[in-house]
Design an enzyme around this catalytic site. Structure first.
Site, PDB file in Angstrom:
ATOM      1  N   HIS A 100       1.462  21.458  84.286  1.00  0.00           N
ATOM      2  CA  HIS A 100       1.214  22.119  84.076  1.00  0.00           C
ATOM      3  C   HIS A 100      -0.031  23.326  84.880  1.00  0.00           C
ATOM      4  CE1 HIS A 100       1.838  26.872  83.624  1.00  0.00           C
ATOM      5  NE2 HIS A 100       3.279  26.563  83.068  1.00  0.00           N
TER       6      HIS A 100
ATOM      7  N   GLU B 213       7.809  25.250  89.708  1.00  0.00           N
ATOM      8  CA  GLU B 213       7.096  26.148  89.286  1.00  0.00           C
ATOM      9  C   GLU B 213       6.381  26.783  90.168  1.00  0.00           C
ATOM     10  OE1 GLU B 213       7.223  26.792  84.533  1.00  0.00           O
ATOM     11  OE2 GLU B 213       4.973  25.890  84.598  1.00  0.00           O
TER      12      GLU B 213
HETATM   13  P1  PGA Z   1       6.416  32.895  82.565  1.00  0.00           P
HETATM   14  O1  PGA Z   1       5.583  30.881  82.477  1.00  0.00           O
HETATM   15  O2  PGA Z   1       7.426  31.918  82.056  1.00  0.00           O
HETATM   16  O3  PGA Z   1       5.318  33.764  81.734  1.00  0.00           O
HETATM   17  O4  PGA Z   1       6.501  33.068  83.746  1.00  0.00           O
HETATM   18  C1  PGA Z   1       6.633  29.889  82.896  1.00  0.00           C
HETATM   19  C2  PGA Z   1       5.187  28.682  82.622  1.00  0.00           C
HETATM   20  O5  PGA Z   1       4.255  28.794  83.005  1.00  0.00           O
HETATM   21  O6  PGA Z   1       5.771  27.174  82.082  1.00  0.00           O
END
Ligand code: PGA
Length: 242
Positions: free
Chosen positions: A88, A158
């Site tokens: 992440h 992401e």
């Molecule tokens: P968010 O986070 O939906 O709060 O933007 C997503 C993530 O970091 O997995």
């Protein structure tokens, strides 16, 4: 579709995790909804909700043994976890490099769990330089994975610039469509046809009930939801909109 609620460290009180879990358990949905609370809440949640699939937010690079403070993939498996989020951006920003991420991934696969590999650029440049970063993040983590393990791999795209923002600052449909095509192309080129067919891809970054419909693409396999998974009503609305 696969929808994973990454609750980060948003919910320090277990009763708040339970409220989300109770709401999810009552939903009639054809989607696979997975919760990723903090490590300490995992086995508690497993004991209360036997059927709810769980994900861990991180894992140790080590096998179990003399590693104070670490939580190995086998310990996570024993807590009832099926998926482990790896790489992440909030962990990468703490110094996790591609070697650490590849090691964690192999620990997860060795424990017969599924890995959710997060990739994503911090910013976009006009010349598409960020695309080479995505290629590097995919190949450095997955080049050692065997053909039969590809079905245990999920990639969560992401973009860092879209995480933790308001719903209108998330990626737009066109940008997501383009990037998905590119990620699928990298998988095919670098890892082959079997990987192309087996690996699922999620989108994450400010997914909310207001924008989720616009992000539903045919070749997207689901979402990794952060803040939106911390409120029972928001998470419910979001799942029902998929
Ligand atoms: P968010 O986070 O939906 O709060 O933007 C997503 C993530 O970091 O997995």
């Amino acid at each position: 579709m696969l929808i994973i609620g990454n609750q980060k460290d948003y919910l320090p009180r277990f009763e708040d995790v339970m409220s989300v879990a109770n709401t999810v358990a009552k939903l009639r949905t054809k989607h696979e909804v997975v919760l990723a609370p903090s490590h300490v809440h995992l086995s508690l949640l497993r004991s209360k909700k036997k059927a709810l699939p769980l994900a861990a937010q991180d894992v140790s690079v080590f096998e179990h043994g003399a590693h104070t403070g670490e939580i190995s993939a086998t310990t996570l498996r024993d807590s009832g976890v099926s998926y482990v989020i790896i790489g992440h951006s909030e962990r990468r920003s703490q110094g996790e490099d591609s070697h650490v991420i590849a090691t964690k991934l192999s620990q997860v696969l060795r424990a017969n769990l599924s890995a959710v590999l997060c990739i994503g650029e911090s910013s976009r440049d006009a010349h598409g330089g960020y695309l080479s970063l995505l290629r590097e993040q995919i190949t450095s983590a997955l080049s050692g994975v065997s053909e039969k393990e590809f079905r245990s791999i999920v990639i969560a795209y992401e973009p860092v610039w879209a995480i933790g923002k308001s719903s209108d600052e998330a990626i737009d449909r066109e940008q997501l469509e383009e990037t998905m095509l590119y990620i699928r192309k990298i998988i095919k080129e670098e890892l082959g046809e079997k990987a192309y067919k087996s690996i699922r891809i999620l989108y994450g970054g400010s997914v909310a009930p207001e924008n989720i419909e616009g992000l539903l693409l045919e070749d997207l396999d689901g979402f990794l939801v952060g803040r939106g998974s911390t409120s029972p009503s928001t998470f419910k609305e979001l799942i029902q909109a998929v």
